[in-house]
Design an enzyme around this catalytic site. Structure first.
Site, PDB file in Angstrom:
ATOM      1  N   ALA A  27       0.853  -1.194   0.000  1.00  0.00           N
ATOM      2  CA  ALA A  27       0.000   0.000   0.000  1.00  0.00           C
ATOM      3  C   ALA A  27       0.885   1.238   0.000  1.00  0.00           C
ATOM      4  CB  ALA A  27      -0.891  -0.013   1.236  1.00  0.00           C
ATOM      5  N   CYS A  76       4.034   4.325 -17.140  1.00  0.00           N
ATOM      6  CA  CYS A  76       3.379   3.144 -17.712  1.00  0.00           C
ATOM      7  C   CYS A  76       1.973   2.885 -17.178  1.00  0.00           C
ATOM      8  CB  CYS A  76       4.246   1.923 -17.483  1.00  0.00           C
ATOM      9  SG  CYS A  76       5.920   2.191 -18.046  1.00  0.00           S
TER      10      CYS A  76
HETATM   11  C1  UGA Z   1       5.791  -1.113 -14.837  1.00  0.00           C
HETATM   12  C2  UGA Z   1       5.738  -2.642 -14.831  1.00  0.00           C
HETATM   13  O1  UGA Z   1       6.050  -3.138 -13.529  1.00  0.00           O
HETATM   14  C3  UGA Z   1       6.720  -3.220 -15.857  1.00  0.00           C
HETATM   15  O2  UGA Z   1       6.577  -4.624 -15.906  1.00  0.00           O
HETATM   16  C4  UGA Z   1       6.404  -2.622 -17.224  1.00  0.00           C
HETATM   17  O3  UGA Z   1       7.319  -3.055 -18.215  1.00  0.00           O
HETATM   18  C5  UGA Z   1       6.495  -1.122 -17.144  1.00  0.00           C
HETATM   19  O4  UGA Z   1       5.558  -0.649 -16.159  1.00  0.00           O
HETATM   20  C6  UGA Z   1       6.163  -0.562 -18.507  1.00  0.00           C
HETATM   21  O5  UGA Z   1       5.039  -0.759 -18.986  1.00  0.00           O
HETATM   22  O6  UGA Z   1       7.066  -0.016 -19.168  1.00  0.00           O
HETATM   23  P1  UGA Z   1       7.426   0.737 -13.749  1.00  0.00           P
HETATM   24  O7  UGA Z   1       6.376   1.723 -14.151  1.00  0.00           O
HETATM   25  O8  UGA Z   1       8.844   1.000 -14.084  1.00  0.00           O
HETATM   26  O9  UGA Z   1       7.088  -0.714 -14.386  1.00  0.00           O
HETATM   27  O10 UGA Z   1       7.385   0.584 -12.175  1.00  0.00           O
HETATM   28  P2  UGA Z   1       6.696  -0.391 -11.096  1.00  0.00           P
HETATM   29  O11 UGA Z   1       7.747  -0.966 -10.252  1.00  0.00           O
HETATM   30  O12 UGA Z   1       5.754  -1.309 -11.724  1.00  0.00           O
HETATM   31  O13 UGA Z   1       5.901   0.679 -10.206  1.00  0.00           O
HETATM   32  C7  UGA Z   1       4.835   1.454 -10.752  1.00  0.00           C
HETATM   33  C8  UGA Z   1       4.156   2.237  -9.659  1.00  0.00           C
HETATM   34  O14 UGA Z   1       3.449   1.379  -8.772  1.00  0.00           O
HETATM   35  C9  UGA Z   1       5.106   3.043  -8.758  1.00  0.00           C
HETATM   36  O15 UGA Z   1       4.536   4.310  -8.523  1.00  0.00           O
HETATM   37  C10 UGA Z   1       5.197   2.220  -7.481  1.00  0.00           C
HETATM   38  O16 UGA Z   1       5.477   2.999  -6.339  1.00  0.00           O
HETATM   39  C11 UGA Z   1       3.781   1.667  -7.416  1.00  0.00           C
HETATM   40  N1  UGA Z   1       3.695   0.421  -6.621  1.00  0.00           N
HETATM   41  C12 UGA Z   1       4.285  -0.728  -7.054  1.00  0.00           C
HETATM   42  C13 UGA Z   1       2.969   0.420  -5.423  1.00  0.00           C
HETATM   43  O17 UGA Z   1       2.405   1.464  -5.011  1.00  0.00           O
HETATM   44  N2  UGA Z   1       2.861  -0.741  -4.711  1.00  0.00           N
HETATM   45  C14 UGA Z   1       3.435  -1.898  -5.141  1.00  0.00           C
HETATM   46  O18 UGA Z   1       3.294  -2.920  -4.446  1.00  0.00           O
HETATM   47  C15 UGA Z   1       4.165  -1.889  -6.322  1.00  0.00           C
END
Ligand code: UGA
Length: 433
Positions: A254, A262
């Site tokens: 959370a 993305c």
């Molecule tokens: C995301 C996907 O995870 C990749 O697999 C995909 O290739 C990429 O988008 C894309 O389409 O190019 P990314 O946006 O780099 O990757 O970052 P994430 O680690 O997925 O995090 C995205 C957001 O979700 C962040 O703001 C992060 O803080 C948030 N998040 C993630 C949460 O709030 N809780 C979580 O448990 C995980």
């Protein structure tokens, strides 16, 4: 194999560097002359851990180069990866494909039938078909157009490329399948799953994956609100749920809402695609609304610490990028939270290991610091907004002692309320606990 990468944004650059590390001869080209000039001098347009070393190694080994003359390079390559930007179109909310078609227009007359065009950019379903028909009608030849969506996460992109959960490749004939196997041979030999499918399914797999991950995040964020009301702990819930192998523990942290280049863009494009084809994606429509509500909720959480009176309160933000290990500010929750607090008269200070270059112009009136303890001196509230490692093991006693009113809003649930209180924090709020 000679590979051309068109577009040196985040995806193109990582793909080019990693493919050259596989042993291919890779040339990267971009319309942005400065970016290419900088890359030739070793200056990277983005921060991504390990990318500078990887690029240097492969440039020195003469497997990777950055060039201006697109036409000449197309002529010399076996496979052409298109990795240009596909931002949200203001009119349709779908991916704006104009850069992709511009790039194709520029190279179509020199493309030969035995060359493979690979769409790496995130595109709406049906783009491969459209591009294939477009090339056929323009040049009267049959081309191979392959869809190979990327699944890299910023901050761990190289690891994701070198050790992927899977590689998805949409092909329309055996020849392209054979060539793509060759491109990804090092992964294939190490038994990473490489899934060959049709182009439409490859394109939709990308959207469905990101939409599902965004759903997990919005789901746990809404649970966290319920936890706050009923007196439960969202971290315990996520752990308990995640131990069920069918659910899985990942992406159940959370926080202040998802951001980045993305999830926000792809969920909009996905729902708009559903509406276009009368196949409403009502779950993901709700996910988008829930995420907006989560970000808004962070503002009330901060205001509530001061019983709604934030005028002239000094608030220090630890982290403003959308996630750690990146300088990327796109759709970061900080963009929804900080300007509103500034508007309401709060005084904002920011510490972020990499966010300053992109963030400085976005938060007019905020003051930037290098050191968290210096930033906290005389302040009223510390907000942990991005979970950089630098903020995971703070000396809480030292921090609280420097503040005018020692309050903390831990929006990534890094610390424990009891420990924060012991360390001198008079108020400690977090998410769903
Ligand atoms: C995301 C996907 O995870 C990749 O697999 C995909 O290739 C990429 O988008 C894309 O389409 O190019 P990314 O946006 O780099 O990757 O970052 P994430 O680690 O997925 O995090 C995205 C957001 O979700 C962040 O703001 C992060 O803080 C948030 N998040 C993630 C949460 O709030 N809780 C979580 O448990 C995980």
């Amino acid at each position: 194999m000679k590979i051309l990468i068109l577009g040196v944004g985040y995806v193109g650059l990582v793909t080019g560097a990693c493919l050259s590390d596989f042993g291919h001869e890779v040339v990267c080209v971009d319309k942005n002359v400065k970016k290419i000039d900088d890359l030739e001098k070793g200056i990277l347009p983005i921060f991504e851990p390990g990318l500078d070393v990887l690029i240097k190694r492969n440039v020195e080994a003469r497997r990777l180069s950055f060039r201006h003359d697109l036409k000449k390079e197309v002529f010399n390559s076996d496979v052409i990866f298109i990795a240009v930007g596909t931002p949200t179109s203001v009119e349709s909310q779908e991916a704006d494909l104009s850069s992709l078609f511009e790039a194709i227009d520029e190279i179509s007359s020199i493309l030969a039938e035995d060359q493979i065009v690979v769409i790496k950019s995130t595109v709406t379903v049906g783009t491969n078909d459209r591009l294939f028909e477009y090339l056929k009608s323009k040049e009267k030849k049959i081309f191979s157009v392959v869809s190979n969506p990327e699944f890299l996460r910023e901050g761990s992109a190289i690891e994701d490329f070198m050790k992927p959960d899977r590689v998805i490749i949409g092909v329309r004939n055996d020849i392209s399948e054979r060539i793509m196997r060759e491109v990804y041979k090092p992964l294939y030999l190490r038994d990473f799953p490489i899934v060959f499918t049709d182009p439409n399914s490859a394109e939709l797999t990308k959207y469905a994956s990101n939409a599902f991950l965004a759903t997990k995040i919005s789901f746990i964020n809404e649970i966290s609100l319920l936890c706050e009301k009923v007196g439960a702990d969202v971290k315990e819930i996520a752990k308990g749920m995640g131990l069920d192998g069918r659910i899985g523990g990942k992406f159940l942290r959370a926080g202040p809402g998802y951001g980045g280049s993305c999830f926000p863009k792809d969920t909009l494009a996905f729902t708009s695609l559903g509406r276009k084809f009368s196949a409403p994606q009502s779950i993901v429509e709700a996910v988008i609304i829930a995420n907006e509500n989560t970000k808004k909720r962070m503002i009330s959480k901060i205001e509530n610490v001061f019983e709604s009176n934030i005028l002239d309160k000094s608030i220090v933000f630890f982290g403003v990028t959308f996630k750690p290990n990146t300088d990327d500010m796109r759709e970061a929750p900080s963009l929804s939270i900080i300007p509103e607090l500034l508007e309401k008269g709060a005084k904002i200070r920011i510490v972020d290991p990499k966010g300053r270059s992109q963030g400085e112009s976005l938060f007019r009136g905020a003051i930037w610091f290098e050191n968290p303890y210096t930033a906290a001196k005389g302040s009223d509230l510390v907000v942990i907004l991005t979970e950089w490692n630098e903020f995971r093991a703070l000396d809480l006693e030292k921090l609280s002692a420097r503040m005018r009113t020692p309050y903390m809003a831990d929006l990534r649930n890094i610390y424990q309320a009891s420990k924060a209180t012991e360390a001198g924090f008079e108020k400690y709020v977090s998410i769903g606990r």
